[in-house]
Design a protein around this motif. Sequence first.
Motif, PDB file in Angstrom:
ATOM      1  N   THR A  58       0.841  -1.188   0.000  1.00  0.00           N
ATOM      2  CA  THR A  58       0.000   0.000   0.000  1.00  0.00           C
ATOM      3  C   THR A  58       0.880   1.244   0.000  1.00  0.00           C
ATOM      4  O   THR A  58       1.919   1.265   0.662  1.00  0.00           O
ATOM      5  CB  THR A  58      -0.891   0.028   1.262  1.00  0.00           C
ATOM      6  N   ALA A  59       0.473   2.270  -0.728  1.00  0.00           N
ATOM      7  CA  ALA A  59       1.209   3.530  -0.705  1.00  0.00           C
ATOM      8  C   ALA A  59       0.884   4.277   0.580  1.00  0.00           C
ATOM      9  O   ALA A  59      -0.257   4.264   1.047  1.00  0.00           O
ATOM     10  CB  ALA A  59       0.830   4.383  -1.911  1.00  0.00           C
ATOM     11  N   VAL A  60       1.877   4.899   1.174  1.00  0.00           N
ATOM     12  CA  VAL A  60       1.660   5.683   2.388  1.00  0.00           C
ATOM     13  C   VAL A  60       2.251   7.076   2.175  1.00  0.00           C
ATOM     14  O   VAL A  60       3.337   7.228   1.615  1.00  0.00           O
ATOM     15  CB  VAL A  60       2.292   5.002   3.625  1.00  0.00           C
ATOM     16  N   ARG A 151       0.615  21.730 -12.512  1.00  0.00           N
ATOM     17  CA  ARG A 151       0.286  21.798 -13.942  1.00  0.00           C
ATOM     18  C   ARG A 151       1.043  20.755 -14.769  1.00  0.00           C
ATOM     19  O   ARG A 151       0.664  20.439 -15.895  1.00  0.00           O
ATOM     20  CB  ARG A 151       0.596  23.199 -14.475  1.00  0.00           C
ATOM     21  N   ARG A 152       2.130  20.243 -14.200  1.00  0.00           N
ATOM     22  CA  ARG A 152       2.895  19.218 -14.914  1.00  0.00           C
ATOM     23  C   ARG A 152       2.255  17.836 -14.787  1.00  0.00           C
ATOM     24  O   ARG A 152       2.591  16.922 -15.547  1.00  0.00           O
ATOM     25  CB  ARG A 152       4.330  19.151 -14.369  1.00  0.00           C
ATOM     26  N   GLN A 153       1.365  17.662 -13.789  1.00  0.00           N
ATOM     27  CA  GLN A 153       0.686  16.380 -13.591  1.00  0.00           C
ATOM     28  C   GLN A 153       1.681  15.226 -13.451  1.00  0.00           C
ATOM     29  O   GLN A 153       1.429  14.112 -13.930  1.00  0.00           O
ATOM     30  CB  GLN A 153      -0.263  16.104 -14.764  1.00  0.00           C
ATOM     31  N   ALA A 154       2.802  15.513 -12.795  1.00  0.00           N
ATOM     32  CA  ALA A 154       3.863  14.508 -12.692  1.00  0.00           C
ATOM     33  C   ALA A 154       3.403  13.257 -11.952  1.00  0.00           C
ATOM     34  O   ALA A 154       3.667  12.127 -12.381  1.00  0.00           O
ATOM     35  CB  ALA A 154       5.085  15.113 -12.007  1.00  0.00           C
ATOM     36  N   LEU A 155       2.707  13.436 -10.838  1.00  0.00           N
ATOM     37  CA  LEU A 155       2.310  12.287 -10.026  1.00  0.00           C
ATOM     38  C   LEU A 155       1.063  11.590 -10.540  1.00  0.00           C
ATOM     39  O   LEU A 155       0.718  10.512 -10.063  1.00  0.00           O
ATOM     40  CB  LEU A 155       2.107  12.722  -8.573  1.00  0.00           C
ATOM     41  N   LYS A 156       0.375  12.208 -11.507  1.00  0.00           N
ATOM     42  CA  LYS A 156      -0.812  11.571 -12.081  1.00  0.00           C
ATOM     43  C   LYS A 156      -0.442  10.253 -12.758  1.00  0.00           C
ATOM     44  O   LYS A 156      -1.269   9.339 -12.855  1.00  0.00           O
ATOM     45  CB  LYS A 156      -1.485  12.506 -13.085  1.00  0.00           C
ATOM     46  N   ARG A 157       0.798  10.173 -13.187  1.00  0.00           N
ATOM     47  CA  ARG A 157       1.302   8.952 -13.830  1.00  0.00           C
ATOM     48  C   ARG A 157       1.191   7.738 -12.897  1.00  0.00           C
ATOM     49  O   ARG A 157       1.150   6.592 -13.348  1.00  0.00           O
ATOM     50  CB  ARG A 157       2.757   9.181 -14.258  1.00  0.00           C
ATOM     51  N   LEU A 158       1.112   7.979 -11.587  1.00  0.00           N
ATOM     52  CA  LEU A 158       1.092   6.886 -10.621  1.00  0.00           C
ATOM     53  C   LEU A 158      -0.312   6.456 -10.198  1.00  0.00           C
ATOM     54  O   LEU A 158      -0.455   5.535  -9.396  1.00  0.00           O
ATOM     55  CB  LEU A 158       1.883   7.283  -9.365  1.00  0.00           C
ATOM     56  N   HIS A 159      -1.347   7.103 -10.722  1.00  0.00           N
ATOM     57  CA  HIS A 159      -2.709   6.770 -10.309  1.00  0.00           C
ATOM     58  C   HIS A 159      -3.022   5.286 -10.506  1.00  0.00           C
ATOM     59  O   HIS A 159      -3.453   4.596  -9.567  1.00  0.00           O
ATOM     60  CB  HIS A 159      -3.722   7.620 -11.072  1.00  0.00           C
ATOM     61  N   ASP A 160      -2.817   4.782 -11.691  1.00  0.00           N
ATOM     62  CA  ASP A 160      -3.104   3.372 -11.970  1.00  0.00           C
ATOM     63  C   ASP A 160      -2.178   2.424 -11.211  1.00  0.00           C
ATOM     64  O   ASP A 160      -2.653   1.449 -10.606  1.00  0.00           O
ATOM     65  CB  ASP A 160      -3.031   3.102 -13.475  1.00  0.00           C
ATOM     66  N   PRO A 161      -0.840   2.666 -11.204  1.00  0.00           N
ATOM     67  CA  PRO A 161       0.034   1.774 -10.434  1.00  0.00           C
ATOM     68  C   PRO A 161      -0.306   1.717  -8.951  1.00  0.00           C
ATOM     69  O   PRO A 161      -0.209   0.653  -8.331  1.00  0.00           O
ATOM     70  CB  PRO A 161       1.435   2.385 -10.657  1.00  0.00           C
ATOM     71  N   LEU A 162      -0.730   2.842  -8.375  1.00  0.00           N
ATOM     72  CA  LEU A 162      -1.075   2.848  -6.965  1.00  0.00           C
ATOM     73  C   LEU A 162      -2.284   1.958  -6.695  1.00  0.00           C
ATOM     74  O   LEU A 162      -2.369   1.295  -5.658  1.00  0.00           O
ATOM     75  CB  LEU A 162      -1.354   4.276  -6.492  1.00  0.00           C
ATOM     76  N   GLU A 163      -3.231   1.946  -7.603  1.00  0.00           N
ATOM     77  CA  GLU A 163      -4.415   1.105  -7.439  1.00  0.00           C
ATOM     78  C   GLU A 163      -4.084  -0.370  -7.645  1.00  0.00           C
ATOM     79  O   GLU A 163      -4.675  -1.243  -7.003  1.00  0.00           O
ATOM     80  CB  GLU A 163      -5.504   1.543  -8.414  1.00  0.00           C
ATOM     81  N   GLN A 164      -3.122  -0.654  -8.529  1.00  0.00           N
ATOM     82  CA  GLN A 164      -2.756  -2.045  -8.805  1.00  0.00           C
ATOM     83  C   GLN A 164      -1.960  -2.654  -7.645  1.00  0.00           C
ATOM     84  O   GLN A 164      -2.051  -3.854  -7.389  1.00  0.00           O
ATOM     85  CB  GLN A 164      -1.951  -2.104 -10.103  1.00  0.00           C
ATOM     86  N   ALA A 180      -7.037  13.245  -5.438  1.00  0.00           N
ATOM     87  CA  ALA A 180      -6.822  12.144  -6.377  1.00  0.00           C
ATOM     88  C   ALA A 180      -5.666  11.258  -5.939  1.00  0.00           C
ATOM     89  O   ALA A 180      -5.641  10.062  -6.247  1.00  0.00           O
ATOM     90  CB  ALA A 180      -6.545  12.694  -7.772  1.00  0.00           C
ATOM     91  N   LYS A 181      -4.708  11.828  -5.217  1.00  0.00           N
ATOM     92  CA  LYS A 181      -3.573  11.044  -4.713  1.00  0.00           C
ATOM     93  C   LYS A 181      -3.897  10.439  -3.352  1.00  0.00           C
ATOM     94  O   LYS A 181      -3.696   9.237  -3.130  1.00  0.00           O
ATOM     95  CB  LYS A 181      -2.328  11.936  -4.578  1.00  0.00           C
TER      96      LYS A 181
END
Length: 222
Positions: A58-60, A151-164, A180-181
């Motif tokens: 789990t992400a913390v 505005r760079r949405q850098a951490l948005k890239r991790l949305h799916d991996p965090l759920e997986q 969202a995070k």
Amino acid sequence: DRLVKLGLLVPGATFDGVVLGAFRHLWLYTDAVPPGIVGTSGLQEAFFAIVVAVHTKTAVLLTGPPGCGKTLSFMLAAKCMVGRSGETHKVFQELLHIVSETFQCNETTNATEVGRAYDMTERTQKSLEDSTPGVFAVVLTLDEAGLPKSRRQALKRLHDPLEQGRVGSVFMSNVTLDAAKTSRMLQVLMSEATKDDLVNLARGLIFGGREEAMPPESDPRS
């Protein structure tokens, strides 16, 4: 399951019961605390959250002001959780061996860089799991996770991996992240020290954190 077998979690326990009891129980077996370091409530909570998050993949998110113990809590967990190869307490020898992959965020961090770091962590976990299953837990730590510009949405890239949830990850930030995070991770809010924490810190500074050298709290010298 590991934590239940070791008596650190009670099946059917309430969340409050876990927070108020289990992390203190685990802290008693922590041999890696350097002299002079006092286990404040925030440090103990973060330490326990990291141990649990590592085993559940789990992400913390550790959120709090500079100096509250975000980095220290992970360093202690990594030092304790070295499997059977270290001289730690037998409780920690039964837990997974942490392998840390560190990524330092900054204001110019972009989604490609974050994604590359996460992908590397997943590959390392798969490689270790194929060779020695059930021994290692590869964890991605993202320091200063609140610095990348929204505005760079850098951490948005991790949305799916965090759920997986293929690997564990520890985010450290002086400020909270957006909904969202945080909705995809466990968040530990490390607020300012309590009165009891300040008393323990003062006693630790005077007596070097050595419990046997500290007078009882009722002693007027304390």
